[in-house]
Design a protein around this motif. Structure first.
Motif, PDB file in Angstrom:
ATOM      1  N   UNK A   1       3.397 -27.034  82.686  1.00 23.74           N
ATOM      2  CA  UNK A   1       3.954 -27.279  81.348  1.00 23.74           C
ATOM      3  C   UNK A   1       5.329 -26.660  81.093  1.00 23.74           C
ATOM      4  N   UNK A   2       6.155 -26.529  82.127  1.00 26.75           N
ATOM      5  CA  UNK A   2       7.514 -26.037  81.902  1.00 26.75           C
ATOM      6  C   UNK A   2       8.514 -27.187  81.747  1.00 26.75           C
ATOM      7  N   UNK A   3       8.057 -28.422  81.967  1.00 31.63           N
ATOM      8  CA  UNK A   3       8.930 -29.580  81.750  1.00 31.63           C
ATOM      9  C   UNK A   3       9.382 -30.294  83.010  1.00 31.63           C
ATOM     10  N   UNK A   4       8.680 -30.105  84.112  1.00 33.14           N
ATOM     11  CA  UNK A   4       9.076 -30.722  85.385  1.00 33.14           C
ATOM     12  C   UNK A   4       9.040 -32.250  85.298  1.00 33.14           C
ATOM     13  N   UNK A   5       7.941 -32.789  84.793  1.00 29.51           N
ATOM     14  CA  UNK A   5       7.812 -34.245  84.699  1.00 29.51           C
ATOM     15  C   UNK A   5       8.777 -34.824  83.668  1.00 29.51           C
ATOM     16  N   UNK A   6       9.009 -34.093  82.584  1.00 29.38           N
ATOM     17  CA  UNK A   6       9.979 -34.533  81.574  1.00 29.38           C
ATOM     18  C   UNK A   6      11.363 -34.651  82.204  1.00 29.38           C
TER      19      UNK A   6
ATOM     20  N   UNK B   1      26.984 -38.991  99.167  1.00 26.46           N
ATOM     21  CA  UNK B   1      26.714 -37.569  99.335  1.00 26.46           C
ATOM     22  C   UNK B   1      25.212 -37.360  99.422  1.00 26.46           C
ATOM     23  N   UNK B   2      24.682 -37.432 100.635  1.00 20.63           N
ATOM     24  CA  UNK B   2      23.257 -37.169 100.796  1.00 20.63           C
ATOM     25  C   UNK B   2      23.009 -36.698 102.221  1.00 20.63           C
ATOM     26  N   UNK B   3      21.793 -36.236 102.493  1.00 25.05           N
ATOM     27  CA  UNK B   3      21.476 -35.685 103.788  1.00 25.05           C
ATOM     28  C   UNK B   3      20.490 -36.609 104.487  1.00 25.05           C
ATOM     29  N   UNK B   4      20.078 -36.224 105.709  1.00 24.93           N
ATOM     30  CA  UNK B   4      19.081 -37.004 106.425  1.00 24.93           C
ATOM     31  C   UNK B   4      17.838 -37.195 105.556  1.00 24.93           C
ATOM     32  N   UNK B   5      17.510 -36.185 104.787  1.00 22.10           N
ATOM     33  CA  UNK B   5      16.395 -36.270 103.849  1.00 22.10           C
ATOM     34  C   UNK B   5      16.831 -35.562 102.574  1.00 22.10           C
ATOM     35  N   UNK B   6      17.580 -36.240 101.691  1.00 21.00           N
ATOM     36  CA  UNK B   6      18.199 -35.575 100.527  1.00 21.00           C
ATOM     37  C   UNK B   6      17.187 -35.321  99.419  1.00 21.00           C
ATOM     38  N   UNK B   7      16.263 -34.397  99.655  1.00 21.16           N
ATOM     39  CA  UNK B   7      15.158 -34.189  98.731  1.00 21.16           C
ATOM     40  C   UNK B   7      15.294 -32.883  97.965  1.00 21.16           C
ATOM     41  N   UNK B   8      14.917 -32.941  96.691  1.00 23.48           N
ATOM     42  CA  UNK B   8      14.966 -31.786  95.796  1.00 23.48           C
ATOM     43  C   UNK B   8      13.575 -31.597  95.197  1.00 23.48           C
ATOM     44  N   UNK B   9      12.945 -30.470  95.486  1.00 26.72           N
ATOM     45  CA  UNK B   9      11.615 -30.181  94.936  1.00 26.72           C
ATOM     46  C   UNK B   9      11.742 -29.514  93.576  1.00 26.72           C
ATOM     47  N   UNK B  10      10.922 -29.958  92.629  1.00 27.09           N
ATOM     48  CA  UNK B  10      10.867 -29.337  91.308  1.00 27.09           C
ATOM     49  C   UNK B  10       9.570 -28.547  91.237  1.00 27.09           C
ATOM     50  N   UNK B  11       9.658 -27.222  91.202  1.00 31.67           N
ATOM     51  CA  UNK B  11       8.468 -26.382  91.166  1.00 31.67           C
ATOM     52  C   UNK B  11       8.498 -25.502  89.925  1.00 31.67           C
ATOM     53  N   UNK B  12       7.330 -24.996  89.556  1.00 31.74           N
ATOM     54  CA  UNK B  12       7.241 -24.125  88.386  1.00 31.74           C
ATOM     55  C   UNK B  12       5.810 -24.061  87.900  1.00 31.74           C
TER      56      UNK B  12
END
Length: 201
Positions: free
Chosen positions: A17-22, A3-14
């Motif tokens: 210090x909201x915990x994106x890297x965690x 289950x993926x797309x040609x470019x199965x990418x998910x951006x984490x924005x915010x």
């Protein structure tokens, strides 16, 4: 088929210090993104590859978005903006402990014209009472029409499995692009240099 797309990418924005890297380190299963209490710790796009039995997703941890006050801030905002145009799903992560503020609205304004599905990810739910969480959900729903709203605790892993299942439901079948044991597409030299910078911070 995966289950993926040609470019199965998910951006984490915010905001910073909201915990994106965690979150990225948790879903990947090892540390690839550095963490610090200092804002602007993440200065480049850090990509993590998560492969399960039936899916493969590429998460992109972006620099914390804020109104720039100097050239570094301009650069980091440009990185984040460009990332939003390149992905299949956007995860807008917020801190459950904090009320919606100008920084969050600045990001929501950036998202207004996107046709990409936007998930609201309310992080750090282990630190707030359920009543306060409900208030947070209501306040954000009044600002933007999110495709999904998923409360999680990136530190403890609470509800992250449900988030993964929800993300997969938005992706059609397609091929696998990375080997099962690959967790990032960055070279080892980049990861080591980031770890050194983390210690310096």
């Amino acid at each position: 088929m995966f289950l993926c797309m040609t470019k199965p990418t998910v951006a984490i924005v915010g905001r910073p210090n909201v915990g994106k890297s965690t979150f990225l380190n948790h879903v990947v299963g090892q540390k690839i993104a550095i963490m610090s209490d200092k804002p602007q710790t993440t200065r480049n796009k850090v990509q993590g590859v998560v492969t399960t039995d039936d899916s493969q997703l590429i998460y992109i941890d972006t620099p914390g978005i804020h109104k720039p006050k100097h050239k570094l801030g301009d650069f980091m905002l440009k990185v984040a903006r460009n990332t939003l145009r390149e992905v299949d799903i956007i995860m807008f992560m917020v801190n459950a402990e904090e009320k919606i503020g100008p920084g969050d609205r600045f990001i929501i304004e950036m998202l207004q014209n996107t046709e990409t599905p936007v998930f609201l990810i309310i992080n750090k739910i282990d630190l707030v009472h359920p009543d306060r969480l409900l208030e947070t959900i209501i306040s954000y729903k009044s600002e933007f029409e999110f495709a999904e709203i998923v409360p999680i605790s990136a530190l403890n892993g609470n509800n992250t499995d449900r988030l993964l299942d929800t993300l997969k439901s938005y992706l059609p079948e397609g091929p696998k692009y990375y080997p099962d044991d690959q967790v990032t597409d960055h070279p080892e030299r980049f990861i080591i240099s980031e770890f050194i910078r983390e210690k310096a911070l």
